[in-house]
Design a protein around this motif. Structure first.
Motif, PDB file in Angstrom:
ATOM      1  N   LEU A   1     -10.116  45.979  -1.999  1.00  0.00           N
ATOM      2  CA  LEU A   1     -10.440  46.241  -0.601  1.00  0.00           C
ATOM      3  C   LEU A   1     -11.957  46.188  -0.364  1.00  0.00           C
ATOM      4  O   LEU A   1     -12.430  45.477   0.528  1.00  0.00           O
ATOM      5  CB  LEU A   1      -9.879  47.607  -0.189  1.00  0.00           C
ATOM      6  CG  LEU A   1     -10.020  47.992   1.269  1.00  0.00           C
ATOM      7  CD1 LEU A   1      -9.109  47.124   2.119  1.00  0.00           C
ATOM      8  CD2 LEU A   1      -9.667  49.458   1.445  1.00  0.00           C
ATOM      9  N   VAL A   2     -12.723  46.896  -1.181  1.00  0.00           N
ATOM     10  CA  VAL A   2     -14.171  46.959  -0.993  1.00  0.00           C
ATOM     11  C   VAL A   2     -14.817  45.615  -1.320  1.00  0.00           C
ATOM     12  O   VAL A   2     -15.609  45.083  -0.533  1.00  0.00           O
ATOM     13  CB  VAL A   2     -14.780  48.096  -1.845  1.00  0.00           C
ATOM     14  CG1 VAL A   2     -16.299  48.031  -1.845  1.00  0.00           C
ATOM     15  CG2 VAL A   2     -14.304  49.445  -1.326  1.00  0.00           C
ATOM     16  N   TYR A   3     -14.500  45.059  -2.489  1.00  0.00           N
ATOM     17  CA  TYR A   3     -15.129  43.809  -2.902  1.00  0.00           C
ATOM     18  C   TYR A   3     -14.741  42.668  -1.960  1.00  0.00           C
ATOM     19  O   TYR A   3     -15.587  41.860  -1.573  1.00  0.00           O
ATOM     20  CB  TYR A   3     -14.732  43.477  -4.340  1.00  0.00           C
ATOM     21  CG  TYR A   3     -15.434  42.275  -4.897  1.00  0.00           C
ATOM     22  CD1 TYR A   3     -16.794  42.276  -5.142  1.00  0.00           C
ATOM     23  CD2 TYR A   3     -14.724  41.103  -5.163  1.00  0.00           C
ATOM     24  CE1 TYR A   3     -17.449  41.171  -5.647  1.00  0.00           C
ATOM     25  CE2 TYR A   3     -15.365  39.995  -5.673  1.00  0.00           C
ATOM     26  CZ  TYR A   3     -16.720  40.030  -5.912  1.00  0.00           C
ATOM     27  OH  TYR A   3     -17.355  38.924  -6.400  1.00  0.00           O
TER      28      TYR A   3
ATOM     29  N   LEU B   1     -17.404  40.502   0.376  1.00  0.00           N
ATOM     30  CA  LEU B   1     -17.484  39.034   0.306  1.00  0.00           C
ATOM     31  C   LEU B   1     -17.209  38.392   1.657  1.00  0.00           C
ATOM     32  O   LEU B   1     -17.918  37.463   2.074  1.00  0.00           O
ATOM     33  CB  LEU B   1     -16.502  38.491  -0.733  1.00  0.00           C
ATOM     34  CG  LEU B   1     -16.937  38.569  -2.188  1.00  0.00           C
ATOM     35  CD1 LEU B   1     -15.855  38.016  -3.093  1.00  0.00           C
ATOM     36  CD2 LEU B   1     -18.229  37.805  -2.401  1.00  0.00           C
ATOM     37  N   LEU B   2     -16.182  38.860   2.336  1.00  0.00           N
ATOM     38  CA  LEU B   2     -15.862  38.288   3.642  1.00  0.00           C
ATOM     39  C   LEU B   2     -16.962  38.548   4.661  1.00  0.00           C
ATOM     40  O   LEU B   2     -17.275  37.688   5.479  1.00  0.00           O
ATOM     41  CB  LEU B   2     -14.524  38.834   4.132  1.00  0.00           C
ATOM     42  CG  LEU B   2     -13.295  38.350   3.355  1.00  0.00           C
ATOM     43  CD1 LEU B   2     -12.043  39.056   3.846  1.00  0.00           C
ATOM     44  CD2 LEU B   2     -13.143  36.840   3.470  1.00  0.00           C
ATOM     45  N   LYS B   3     -17.564  39.751   4.605  1.00  0.00           N
ATOM     46  CA  LYS B   3     -18.650  40.073   5.537  1.00  0.00           C
ATOM     47  C   LYS B   3     -19.857  39.174   5.301  1.00  0.00           C
ATOM     48  O   LYS B   3     -20.545  38.794   6.240  1.00  0.00           O
ATOM     49  CB  LYS B   3     -19.052  41.535   5.388  1.00  0.00           C
ATOM     50  CG  LYS B   3     -20.096  41.963   6.379  1.00  0.00           C
ATOM     51  CD  LYS B   3     -20.450  43.420   6.248  1.00  0.00           C
ATOM     52  CE  LYS B   3     -21.512  43.750   7.292  1.00  0.00           C
ATOM     53  NZ  LYS B   3     -22.066  45.054   7.128  1.00  0.00           N
TER      54      LYS B   3
ATOM     55  N   SER C   1     -16.082  32.750   0.694  1.00  0.00           N
ATOM     56  CA  SER C   1     -14.632  32.686   0.525  1.00  0.00           C
ATOM     57  C   SER C   1     -14.267  33.473  -0.724  1.00  0.00           C
ATOM     58  O   SER C   1     -15.096  33.685  -1.620  1.00  0.00           O
ATOM     59  CB  SER C   1     -14.177  31.231   0.377  1.00  0.00           C
ATOM     60  OG  SER C   1     -14.738  30.681  -0.789  1.00  0.00           O
ATOM     61  N   LEU C   2     -13.070  33.947  -0.776  1.00  0.00           N
ATOM     62  CA  LEU C   2     -12.634  34.729  -1.925  1.00  0.00           C
ATOM     63  C   LEU C   2     -12.143  33.796  -3.029  1.00  0.00           C
ATOM     64  O   LEU C   2     -11.222  33.009  -2.813  1.00  0.00           O
ATOM     65  CB  LEU C   2     -11.523  35.701  -1.521  1.00  0.00           C
ATOM     66  CG  LEU C   2     -11.926  36.763  -0.503  1.00  0.00           C
ATOM     67  CD1 LEU C   2     -10.716  37.609  -0.129  1.00  0.00           C
ATOM     68  CD2 LEU C   2     -13.026  37.642  -1.031  1.00  0.00           C
ATOM     69  N   PRO C   3     -12.741  33.867  -4.212  1.00  0.00           N
ATOM     70  CA  PRO C   3     -12.341  32.995  -5.325  1.00  0.00           C
ATOM     71  C   PRO C   3     -11.084  33.529  -6.005  1.00  0.00           C
ATOM     72  O   PRO C   3     -11.140  34.092  -7.100  1.00  0.00           O
ATOM     73  CB  PRO C   3     -13.567  33.046  -6.249  1.00  0.00           C
ATOM     74  CG  PRO C   3     -14.187  34.379  -5.974  1.00  0.00           C
ATOM     75  CD  PRO C   3     -13.902  34.685  -4.541  1.00  0.00           C
ATOM     76  N   TRP C   4      -9.930  33.369  -5.353  1.00  0.00           N
ATOM     77  CA  TRP C   4      -8.687  33.977  -5.830  1.00  0.00           C
ATOM     78  C   TRP C   4      -8.286  33.563  -7.248  1.00  0.00           C
ATOM     79  O   TRP C   4      -7.895  34.426  -8.033  1.00  0.00           O
ATOM     80  CB  TRP C   4      -7.551  33.695  -4.850  1.00  0.00           C
ATOM     81  CG  TRP C   4      -7.731  34.443  -3.572  1.00  0.00           C
ATOM     82  CD1 TRP C   4      -8.003  33.907  -2.348  1.00  0.00           C
ATOM     83  CD2 TRP C   4      -7.723  35.855  -3.378  1.00  0.00           C
ATOM     84  NE1 TRP C   4      -8.154  34.890  -1.408  1.00  0.00           N
ATOM     85  CE2 TRP C   4      -7.975  36.101  -2.013  1.00  0.00           C
ATOM     86  CE3 TRP C   4      -7.529  36.941  -4.221  1.00  0.00           C
ATOM     87  CZ2 TRP C   4      -8.034  37.384  -1.483  1.00  0.00           C
ATOM     88  CZ3 TRP C   4      -7.586  38.220  -3.688  1.00  0.00           C
ATOM     89  CH2 TRP C   4      -7.830  38.425  -2.342  1.00  0.00           C
TER      90      TRP C   4
END
Length: 146
Positions: free
Chosen positions: A70-72, A76-78, A82-85
């Protein structure tokens, strides 16, 4: 002229800022100590849960991983990243398994043994990364591990 106690405090603060830069080192040390206390509390709670017959290592770490994601993810989004899933999923899998094994170890040994083994992982990881990946460390890294 009489010096007030508040003037002495500001002198100490100025000396600390001069010695440590902008205070980032002091902040980092304090955050590291806070993290160390939280990890110690996790170990103590795991030991107490095992003594009471609660043996669910995965359940003990679920909230930790939810909060980390949630925090990380929010940070990153803020920042517009992009999130490196795929990468994050592999790292999460490795971390979940490592924490599962540490928490599971409380069922078979004492908190002292588990803590010693847990503390030994950082030097072993450094040695392995030096041998396998050729990573070079500075004296500060070795000092931080000791």
């Amino acid at each position: 002229m009489h010096e007030s106690p508040h003037q002495g405090n500001s002198c100490i603060k100025r000396r600390l800022v001069r010695a440590c830069g902008d205070g980032g080192i002091v902040r980092d040390v304090c955050l590291g100590q806070l993290l160390s206390c939280l990890i110690t509390m996790t170990a103590v709670c795991s030991e107490l849960l095992v003594r009471r017959g609660f043996e669910a290592p995965s359940a003990q770490n679920t909230l930790n991983y939810f909060l980390l994601a949630l925090v990380y993810g929010a940070v990153l989004l803020k920042r517009g990243h992009s999130l490196p899933w795929p990468r994050m999923s592999l790292l999460a899998l490795a971390d979940v398994e490592a924490n599962y094994i540490i928490v599971l170890a409380y069922q078979y040994t004492s908190i002292t043994s588990v803590t010693l083994l847990d503390c030994a992982t950082i030097p072993f990881a450094m040695a392995f990364s030096h041998l396998a990946l050729g990573t070079r460390y500075k004296w500060g890294h070795y000092l931080g591990v000791s």
